[in-house]
Design a protein around this motif. Structure first.
Motif, PDB file in Angstrom:
ATOM      1  N   ARG A  19      14.954  20.133  25.589  1.00  0.00           N
ATOM      2  CA  ARG A  19      14.331  21.446  25.376  1.00  0.00           C
ATOM      3  C   ARG A  19      12.916  21.410  25.934  1.00  0.00           C
ATOM      4  N   TYR A  23       3.553  26.900  26.108  1.00  0.00           N
ATOM      5  CA  TYR A  23       2.960  27.938  25.254  1.00  0.00           C
ATOM      6  C   TYR A  23       1.445  27.810  25.177  1.00  0.00           C
ATOM      7  N   PHE A  54       0.076  24.276  26.496  1.00  0.00           N
ATOM      8  CA  PHE A  54       0.847  23.154  25.946  1.00  0.00           C
ATOM      9  C   PHE A  54       2.170  23.074  26.708  1.00  0.00           C
ATOM     10  N   THR A  58      11.366  17.933  24.470  1.00  0.00           N
ATOM     11  CA  THR A  58      12.013  17.322  23.312  1.00  0.00           C
ATOM     12  C   THR A  58      13.486  17.124  23.644  1.00  0.00           C
ATOM     13  N   GLY A  90       4.240  15.328  24.692  1.00  0.00           N
ATOM     14  CA  GLY A  90       3.537  16.608  24.774  1.00  0.00           C
ATOM     15  C   GLY A  90       2.371  16.490  25.736  1.00  0.00           C
TER      16      GLY A  90
ATOM     17  N   VAL B 143      16.267  18.259  17.693  1.00  0.00           N
ATOM     18  CA  VAL B 143      15.413  18.680  18.809  1.00  0.00           C
ATOM     19  C   VAL B 143      14.722  19.994  18.464  1.00  0.00           C
ATOM     20  N   ASP B 144      15.503  20.939  17.983  1.00  0.00           N
ATOM     21  CA  ASP B 144      14.930  22.252  17.656  1.00  0.00           C
ATOM     22  C   ASP B 144      13.953  22.166  16.481  1.00  0.00           C
ATOM     23  N   PHE B 146      12.123  19.534  15.596  1.00  0.00           N
ATOM     24  CA  PHE B 146      10.884  18.899  16.032  1.00  0.00           C
ATOM     25  C   PHE B 146      10.067  19.846  16.911  1.00  0.00           C
ATOM     26  N   ALA B 147      10.756  20.507  17.852  1.00  0.00           N
ATOM     27  CA  ALA B 147      10.048  21.376  18.801  1.00  0.00           C
ATOM     28  C   ALA B 147       9.354  22.537  18.081  1.00  0.00           C
ATOM     29  N   GLU B 148      10.047  23.158  17.135  1.00  0.00           N
ATOM     30  CA  GLU B 148       9.458  24.304  16.431  1.00  0.00           C
ATOM     31  C   GLU B 148       8.311  23.869  15.505  1.00  0.00           C
ATOM     32  N   ARG B 150       6.399  21.156  15.852  1.00  0.00           N
ATOM     33  CA  ARG B 150       5.248  20.744  16.670  1.00  0.00           C
ATOM     34  C   ARG B 150       4.506  21.964  17.220  1.00  0.00           C
ATOM     35  N   LYS B 151       5.273  22.957  17.687  1.00  0.00           N
ATOM     36  CA  LYS B 151       4.627  24.152  18.240  1.00  0.00           C
ATOM     37  C   LYS B 151       3.824  24.872  17.160  1.00  0.00           C
ATOM     38  N   ASN B 154       0.644  22.798  16.456  1.00  0.00           N
ATOM     39  CA  ASN B 154      -0.323  22.885  17.561  1.00  0.00           C
ATOM     40  C   ASN B 154      -1.025  24.241  17.591  1.00  0.00           C
ATOM     41  N   MET B 155      -0.214  25.291  17.464  1.00  0.00           N
ATOM     42  CA  MET B 155      -0.794  26.635  17.533  1.00  0.00           C
ATOM     43  C   MET B 155      -1.771  26.866  16.375  1.00  0.00           C
ATOM     44  N   VAL B 158      -5.073  24.965  17.134  1.00  0.00           N
ATOM     45  CA  VAL B 158      -5.831  25.512  18.267  1.00  0.00           C
ATOM     46  C   VAL B 158      -6.406  26.884  17.924  1.00  0.00           C
ATOM     47  N   ALA B 165      -6.260  21.284  22.852  1.00  0.00           N
ATOM     48  CA  ALA B 165      -4.843  20.970  23.076  1.00  0.00           C
ATOM     49  C   ALA B 165      -4.665  19.533  23.557  1.00  0.00           C
ATOM     50  N   LEU B 168      -4.554  16.985  20.726  1.00  0.00           N
ATOM     51  CA  LEU B 168      -3.317  17.037  19.941  1.00  0.00           C
ATOM     52  C   LEU B 168      -2.148  16.421  20.703  1.00  0.00           C
ATOM     53  N   GLN B 169      -2.049  16.816  21.977  1.00  0.00           N
ATOM     54  CA  GLN B 169      -0.910  16.330  22.765  1.00  0.00           C
ATOM     55  C   GLN B 169      -0.980  14.822  23.001  1.00  0.00           C
ATOM     56  N   THR B 173       2.037  12.326  21.889  1.00  0.00           N
ATOM     57  CA  THR B 173       2.666  11.472  22.903  1.00  0.00           C
ATOM     58  C   THR B 173       2.514   9.997  22.552  1.00  0.00           C
TER      59      THR B 173
END
Lengths: 97, 401
Positions: A19, A23, A54, A58, A90, B143-144, B146-148, B150-151, B154-155, B158, B165, B168-169, B173
């Motif tokens: 994925r 953003y 960003f 994933t 990331g 996956v979904d 973790f991705a949601e 993390r987003k 982060n948002m 920030v 950013a 954080l990244q 990583t």
């Protein structure tokens, strides 16, 4: 507008799920989410000039996964590879002026 | 011809020296595969190349070299990468050829032979296996999640302008590379904790995750546990991936090996064949694995008590045992193994006077990984009827593990 290219290549794995999220918050909020079941190349052409984004990847590979992010941003091309693992790198990029 | 066995040893040790530069070789030939297979399994079917000297301290040494057809293909392909049609390479990776040279007590070549190892069942190689729908669903859901998460984290940081950013990244990583989420930035940890306590925030994340899989909705408690694992420093997603990989490493392997050899001293052929089966035990993938191994073999060879050409020596051997990984490294690669097995040898041909046709033995093999691909197996064989002990010390290198 600036363009970046994100490509992911699997090898040695029948299962290839990953994925991509690109953003940024307001102002000029941006939110791209895409999932792939195989190798992919995503060309994003609508990024603002001189803006920070960003970029999240994933996924999981049961073999190898190679990632490359290139295009009109201030840093060098980003490359990474992952082997038999869940991967969740990331990155933050700032597009060129 | 004399001392050619020593030459074989030199070839072997040259192989070993090459193995020392394993990282470079893997870059040239193929990247690491099958780490989670035991050494016992890799002795049955090599991934790339295997070389060994059996009975190292005895009078009659045996040099054996095996190569999977994939190993040979990799050398000639020489691209340094997997083929894109990787799944089509299954046949190359599942079969190998073997070269065996046996020496006599004077280090002359007594017998030279070749064999093929053909795979009848191989469920262990996850690279070209389509994972079950259930496991792939778990991966996709993680996956979904973790991705949601993390987003969202982060948002939130920030927007509050608490950190750039890039900071954080870099933290995400670094934690991902080490699979150690205690490395996460404290700002990220604080946001993760906030997700656990903020029902409204969690509900919004759940809506996004469940929009991709409306028929298999994620429960709130599952999301809480997932986020909590990262607060605790664990990488639940990768743990799940590793459990899937380990579950395949424990699946069965069945091989069939016909062989042919020429005995220079008896000046006649030797025919043999064996069938080997191994399967891992246990569903708890955090525990070091057990393996069951069963082997049946038969050989048709010369009865040395008769001077003329004959095929009166027909030993049948059946063994059953268990192999246990004793020590693993942090990547769960086997470093020390112990195998206990019983063996029954029965002479189907001519039985010498005063000897039993069948002999039952208790055996054990202790394997230690001394450096990278280099293993030192020591086999002890005990014949309880005759109270005989026999020790066989070997050395093997199994490249591609």
């Amino acid at each position: 507008m600036k363009t970046i290219t994100i490509s992911g290549n699997f090898s040695g794995s029948v299962n290839r799920y990953v994925r991509l999220d690109v953003y940024r918050p307001n102002p000029s909020a941006y939110d791209l989410s895409k999932s792939y079941d195989n190798d992919f190349t995503e060309v994003i052409t609508d990024l603002n000039d001189n803006a920070e984004y960003f970029i999240d990847l994933t996924g999981a590979t049961f073999g190898d996964f190679e990632l490359e992010i290139s295009g009109e941003f201030t840093d060098d091309t980003i490359t990474a590879n992952f082997h038999k693992t869940g991967f969740k790198p990331g990155y933050a990029i700032t597009t060129n002026q | 011809m004399k001392k050619i066995l020593i030459l074989s040893c030199l070839v072997f040790f040259n192989f070993i020296s090459v193995a020392q530069f394993e990282t470079d070789i893997k870059n040239f030939i193929v990247k690491a595969v099958n780490e989670k297979k035991t050494a016992n399994t890799k002795d049955i079917l090599t991934t790339l190349f295997r070389a060994g000297i059996n009975n190292l301290l005895g009078e009659k040494k045996e040099f054996a070299f095996s190569s999977s057809f994939y190993g040979i293909d990799s050398i000639f392909r020489g691209t340094g990468a997997y083929s894109k049609n990787y799944s089509n390479e299954r046949i190359l990776r599942s079969n190998s050829f073997n070269l065996i040279i046996k020496g006599d007590s004077s280090n002359n070549i007594a017998e030279i032979g070749g064999a093929f190892t053909l795979t009848l069942i191989n469920k262990k190689d996850i690279e070209y296996t389509k994972i079950s729908e259930l496991n792939m669903f778990k991966v996709r859901q993680s996956v979904d999640m973790f991705a949601e998460v993390r987003k969202d984290v982060n948002m939130a940081i920030v927007v509050k302008k608490l950190a750039p950013a890039s900071q954080l990244q870099a933290s995400w990583t670094a934690a991902d590379a080490a699979h150690d989420y205690t490395l996460l930035d404290s700002l990220i940890i604080a946001e993760l904790q906030n997700i656990i306590t903020d029902n409204t925030r969690r509900a919004a994340i759940l809506v996004k995750i469940n929009s991709t899989m409306p028929n298999n909705k994620l429960k709130d408690v599952e999301l809480v546990n997932f986020v909590q694992s990262y607060v605790n420093g664990k990488d639940q997603f990768d743990d799940q991936v590793q459990a899937i990989i380990e579950s395949y490493a424990r699946k069965p392997l069945l091989t069939f090996s016909p062989s042919f050899a020429y005995n220079r001293q008896d000046k006649q052929a030797v025919y043999a064949t064996d069938v080997k089966f191994t399967v891992g035990l246990g569903k708890n993938y955090n525990k070091k694995p057990w393996e069951v191994e069963a082997i049946a073999s038969i050989k048709i060879a010369n009865d040395t008590s008769v001077k003329s050409t004959n095929y009166d020596n027909k030993p049948l051997a059946i063994s059953l045992g268990v192999n246990k990984v004793l020590i693993e490294n942090s990547n769960k690669e086997s470093k020390m193994e112990f195998k206990f097995f019983t063996q029954y040898d029965y002479q189907l041909g001519k039985v010498p006077a005063g000897k039993d046709a069948g002999v039952f033995t208790l055996n054990s093999t202790f394997r230690v990984n001394v450096y990278k691909s280099l293993w030192l197996p020591l086999t002890l064989k005990y014949d309880p009827d005759n109270d005989n002990f026999l020790g066989v010390f070997s050395i093997t290198a199994n490249l591609g593990d």
